[in-house]
Scaffold this motif. Sequence first.
Motif, PDB file in Angstrom:
ATOM      1  N   SER A 236    -123.021 -79.139  58.894  1.00 16.72           N
ATOM      2  CA  SER A 236    -123.034 -79.089  57.435  1.00 16.72           C
ATOM      3  C   SER A 236    -124.473 -78.964  56.927  1.00 16.72           C
ATOM      4  CB  SER A 236    -122.364 -80.331  56.840  1.00 16.72           C
ATOM      5  OG  SER A 236    -122.869 -81.489  57.427  1.00 16.72           O
TER       6      SER A 236
ATOM      7  N   SER B 122    -114.336 -71.596  54.127  1.00 14.11           N
ATOM      8  CA  SER B 122    -113.197 -72.400  54.601  1.00 14.11           C
ATOM      9  C   SER B 122    -113.402 -73.881  54.285  1.00 14.11           C
ATOM     10  CB  SER B 122    -112.968 -72.193  56.097  1.00 14.11           C
ATOM     11  OG  SER B 122    -113.980 -72.810  56.858  1.00 14.11           O
ATOM     12  N   GLY B 123    -114.658 -74.311  54.230  1.00  9.57           N
ATOM     13  CA  GLY B 123    -114.945 -75.712  53.891  1.00  9.57           C
ATOM     14  C   GLY B 123    -114.435 -76.063  52.499  1.00  9.57           C
TER      15      GLY B 123
ATOM     16  N   ARG C 116    -112.125 -79.144  51.137  1.00  8.36           N
ATOM     17  CA  ARG C 116    -112.563 -79.942  49.998  1.00  8.36           C
ATOM     18  C   ARG C 116    -111.487 -80.003  48.913  1.00  8.36           C
ATOM     19  NH1 ARG C 116    -118.226 -80.892  49.546  1.00  8.36           N
ATOM     20  NH2 ARG C 116    -119.327 -80.168  51.395  1.00  8.36           N
TER      21      ARG C 116
ATOM     22  N   ARG D 258    -117.696 -80.319  45.149  1.00  6.14           N
ATOM     23  CA  ARG D 258    -119.047 -80.523  45.714  1.00  6.14           C
ATOM     24  C   ARG D 258    -119.564 -81.926  45.427  1.00  6.14           C
ATOM     25  NH1 ARG D 258    -118.651 -76.205  48.870  1.00  6.14           N
ATOM     26  NH2 ARG D 258    -117.694 -74.560  47.659  1.00  6.14           N
TER      27      ARG D 258
ATOM     28  N   VAL E 135    -114.202 -85.769  52.957  1.00 11.45           N
ATOM     29  CA  VAL E 135    -113.637 -84.505  53.456  1.00 11.45           C
ATOM     30  C   VAL E 135    -113.471 -84.458  54.981  1.00 11.45           C
ATOM     31  CG1 VAL E 135    -115.851 -83.243  53.387  1.00 11.45           C
ATOM     32  CG2 VAL E 135    -113.725 -81.972  53.287  1.00 11.45           C
ATOM     33  N   SER E 136    -114.401 -85.051  55.708  1.00  4.86           N
ATOM     34  CA  SER E 136    -114.279 -84.990  57.169  1.00  4.86           C
ATOM     35  C   SER E 136    -113.073 -85.783  57.664  1.00  4.86           C
ATOM     36  CB  SER E 136    -115.545 -85.507  57.844  1.00  4.86           C
ATOM     37  OG  SER E 136    -116.582 -84.560  57.688  1.00  4.86           O
TER      38      SER E 136
ATOM     39  N   ALA F 143    -110.175 -83.526  56.991  1.00 11.15           N
ATOM     40  CA  ALA F 143    -110.210 -82.361  57.899  1.00 11.15           C
ATOM     41  C   ALA F 143    -109.840 -82.731  59.328  1.00 11.15           C
ATOM     42  CB  ALA F 143    -111.599 -81.712  57.864  1.00 11.15           C
TER      43      ALA F 143
ATOM     44  N   ARG G 130    -105.124 -79.123  59.078  1.00 10.01           N
ATOM     45  CA  ARG G 130    -105.754 -77.998  59.782  1.00 10.01           C
ATOM     46  C   ARG G 130    -104.748 -76.873  60.035  1.00 10.01           C
ATOM     47  NH1 ARG G 130    -110.758 -79.410  60.585  1.00 10.01           N
ATOM     48  NH2 ARG G 130    -111.093 -77.277  61.197  1.00 10.01           N
TER      49      ARG G 130
ATOM     50  N   ARG H 216    -116.198 -74.539  60.568  1.00  5.44           N
ATOM     51  CA  ARG H 216    -116.500 -75.306  61.774  1.00  5.44           C
ATOM     52  C   ARG H 216    -115.768 -74.770  63.007  1.00  5.44           C
ATOM     53  NH1 ARG H 216    -118.580 -76.865  57.935  1.00  5.44           N
ATOM     54  NH2 ARG H 216    -119.528 -78.859  57.410  1.00  5.44           N
ATOM     55  N   ASP H 217    -114.644 -74.100  62.748  1.00  2.00           N
ATOM     56  CA  ASP H 217    -113.780 -73.658  63.856  1.00  2.00           C
ATOM     57  C   ASP H 217    -113.368 -72.204  63.689  1.00  2.00           C
ATOM     58  OD1 ASP H 217    -112.237 -73.968  61.601  1.00  2.00           O
ATOM     59  OD2 ASP H 217    -110.497 -74.748  62.661  1.00  2.00           O
TER      60      ASP H 217
ATOM     61  N   ARG I  73    -121.106 -86.809  58.985  1.00  2.00           N
ATOM     62  CA  ARG I  73    -120.219 -85.643  59.052  1.00  2.00           C
ATOM     63  C   ARG I  73    -120.384 -84.907  60.384  1.00  2.00           C
ATOM     64  NH1 ARG I  73    -119.837 -81.590  54.428  1.00  2.00           N
ATOM     65  NH2 ARG I  73    -121.829 -82.208  53.543  1.00  2.00           N
TER      66      ARG I  73
ATOM     67  N   ASP J 288    -117.211 -84.425  62.744  1.00  2.00           N
ATOM     68  CA  ASP J 288    -116.829 -83.030  63.008  1.00  2.00           C
ATOM     69  C   ASP J 288    -116.869 -82.693  64.507  1.00  2.00           C
ATOM     70  OD1 ASP J 288    -116.476 -82.681  60.302  1.00  2.00           O
ATOM     71  OD2 ASP J 288    -118.334 -81.565  59.972  1.00  2.00           O
TER      72      ASP J 288
HETATM   73  O1  C5P Z   1    -118.670 -76.436  54.944  1.00  2.00           O
HETATM   74  P1  C5P Z   1    -118.485 -77.699  54.161  1.00  2.00           P
HETATM   75  O2  C5P Z   1    -119.585 -78.689  54.376  1.00  2.00           O
HETATM   76  O3  C5P Z   1    -118.201 -77.468  52.727  1.00  2.00           O
HETATM   77  O4  C5P Z   1    -117.171 -78.345  54.771  1.00  2.00           O
HETATM   78  C1  C5P Z   1    -116.749 -79.609  54.376  1.00  2.00           C
HETATM   79  C2  C5P Z   1    -116.055 -80.322  55.513  1.00  2.00           C
HETATM   80  O5  C5P Z   1    -114.835 -79.660  55.823  1.00  2.00           O
HETATM   81  C3  C5P Z   1    -116.819 -80.370  56.822  1.00  2.00           C
HETATM   82  O6  C5P Z   1    -117.681 -81.488  56.904  1.00  2.00           O
HETATM   83  C4  C5P Z   1    -115.702 -80.462  57.849  1.00  2.00           C
HETATM   84  O7  C5P Z   1    -115.308 -81.796  58.018  1.00  2.00           O
HETATM   85  C5  C5P Z   1    -114.565 -79.725  57.198  1.00  2.00           C
HETATM   86  N1  C5P Z   1    -114.374 -78.362  57.708  1.00  2.00           N
HETATM   87  C6  C5P Z   1    -113.643 -78.193  58.853  1.00  2.00           C
HETATM   88  N2  C5P Z   1    -113.364 -76.939  59.316  1.00  2.00           N
HETATM   89  C7  C5P Z   1    -113.818 -75.857  58.664  1.00  2.00           C
HETATM   90  C8  C5P Z   1    -114.607 -76.011  57.495  1.00  2.00           C
HETATM   91  C9  C5P Z   1    -114.873 -77.280  57.046  1.00  2.00           C
HETATM   92  O8  C5P Z   1    -113.238 -79.155  59.468  1.00  2.00           O
HETATM   93  N3  C5P Z   1    -113.517 -74.644  59.127  1.00  2.00           N
END
Ligand code: C5P
Length: 227
Positions: A12, A34-35, A39, A95, A103-104, A107, A113, A134-135, A184, A188
């Motif tokens: 992040s 995707s984040g 969120r 945000r 959020v984590s 997620a 997911r 992330r994935d 995070r 993650d």
């Molecule tokens: O990218 P961003 O910081 O906005 O994402 C927020 C949270 O969403 C990440 O800390 C992560 O836990 C989760 N995330 C995820 N897989 C993704 C994108 C984000 O698990 N593809």
Amino acid sequence: DKKIVIAIDGFSSCGKSTFAKAIAKRLGYLYIDSGAMYRVVTLELLRRGLIKDGVVDTSMLQSILKEINIGFSYDPVKMVYLTTLNGEVVEDEIRSPQVANHVSLVAAIPAVRTRLVELQRELGKKKGIVMDGRDIGTVVFPNAELKIFMTADPIVRARRRLKELQEKGLNVTLDEVLKNIEERDYIDQNRDVAPLRKADDAVVLDNTNMTVEEQMEWVEEMVKRLT
Ligand code: C5P
């Protein structure tokens, strides 16, 4: 020119979205954050009061995931993408530190997911897309033509993030931001489902000491070879 899928993953606050947006703009590709989708789900759960003391009440999760409508509308005046939840622009709210801190946790829930990956693949059906997360290279688009794994020194990331938050008028300290970033990163990388890791065929971009312009030159070279 051949259109490709560009998957960008990483920690992040590495500047993934700034980078991804710039690439999409330069190539005329669609950009998907995707984040933002994780969120939005987090925001919805918070609004319904379903997250308490670090525990998510998942009893209504399936129906919530089915019902909520996550969208992205492009604001041509501000030249930014605005994330929407059932049509309402929630870009600022998703945000907020409140969402960032939960959020984590959200997620890491498998059902979340599964649903979001499904939506992401749907959005990416056509080529000519840049998606960050992330994935993306490991799970969402394992066949992406270009996979980039971004990383940068945590303290540099914390300073960048602090600046962004302060510009928004939020009152936080560098320590708090660094703590959130490290937390995070840990969650993650260590969750059971789709943990953050570099895909075997991803190229690493460490941008600790790079400007956005330098990163663009680097990626344009790669894209040229692939298209
Ligand atoms: O990218 P961003 O910081 O906005 O994402 C927020 C949270 O969403 C990440 O800390 C992560 O836990 C989760 N995330 C995820 N897989 C993704 C994108 C984000 O698990 N593809």
